[in-house]
Motif scaffolding. Structure first.
Motif, PDB file in Angstrom:
ATOM      1  N   SER A  86       1.000  -1.228  -0.017  1.00 39.56           N
ATOM      2  CA  SER A  86       0.114   0.186   0.043  1.00 39.56           C
ATOM      3  C   SER A  86       0.715   1.138  -0.108  1.00 39.56           C
ATOM      4  N   ASP A  93       1.586  11.340   4.913  1.00 47.33           N
ATOM      5  CA  ASP A  93       0.841  11.204   3.722  1.00 47.33           C
ATOM      6  C   ASP A  93       1.517  11.697   2.506  1.00 47.33           C
ATOM      7  N   LYS A 137       1.018   3.910  -3.044  1.00 48.49           N
ATOM      8  CA  LYS A 137       0.984   5.160  -2.815  1.00 48.49           C
ATOM      9  C   LYS A 137       1.963   6.302  -3.078  1.00 48.49           C
TER      10      LYS A 137
END
Length: 192
Positions: free
Chosen positions: A35, A72, A39
């Motif tokens: 993941s 993020d 990303k």
């Protein structure tokens, strides 16, 4: 001059990315890696360090970067060191310094560092045990991980404590020929 010292940064990153995609993710050795890779939250850094002191400086810089950047944007870092710590025993000794750096900067419980090396051998294993390949990477590599991200990932994964044993089974089922067919780095030394 060894082969690791002549490769370009882009080449080192490409080889490491191939290892991440084919071995770590492809064999599901780390069920959390896919993941963050998809990303594009994995930072690949090649250290030009030639000495332990230079590598400690690079490590401190990357730890600071990871603390300062939002998860993020970058969730973890792979710090490759193709010219330093090519000897596995030196690499293992360096990991003690890594722990000192984490403690001295107050990062215990915030970041952790996992280790990968072309000649990785677990303390309780023979050098030619294929299971060692779960921690073998094309170059000596320090994996800087956010503890919070790891905690979230393990909480969402059933039986996270069993990953290590499952990885050993995966490597033994894959075998030397299967590992070599992946084309991701160091080959296991065949048993005599």
């Amino acid at each position: 001059m060894n082969a690791m010292s002549v490769a370009s940064d882009a080449g080192i990153i490409a080889v490491t990315r191939k290892w991440l995609e084919r071995a770590v993710i492809g064999l599901n050795l780390c069920p959390f890696a896919k993941s963050v890779h998809v990303k594009e939250l994995v930072r690949f850094v090649v250290s030009p360090a030639q000495t332990t002191d230079e590598l400690l400086d690079a490590l401190e810089s990357e730890l600071k970067f990871l603390v300062d950047v939002a998860p993020d944007e970058v969730d973890m870092t792979l710090l490759m060191t193709p010219s330093a710590l090519t000897d596995f025993d030196d690499f293992i000794d360096f990991l003690d310094l890594v722990e000192v750096v984490l403690r001295s900067h107050g990062l215990v419980g915030i970041l952790q560092v996992a280790s990968f090396h072309p000649d990785y051998v677990f303390a309780d294993a023979d050098a030619d045990d294929i299971a060692n390949h779960t921690n073998r990477a094309p170059y000596p590599t320090l994996h800087l991980i956010r503890e919070a991200s790891l905690a979230r990932a393990t909480a969402a994964f059933p039986d996270a404590s069993g990953i290590y044993l499952r990885n050993i089974e995966t490597m033994r089922a894959l075998g030397l020929e299967g590992w070599q067919a992946l084309g991701v780095g160091p080959a296991a030394k065949p048993k005599a």
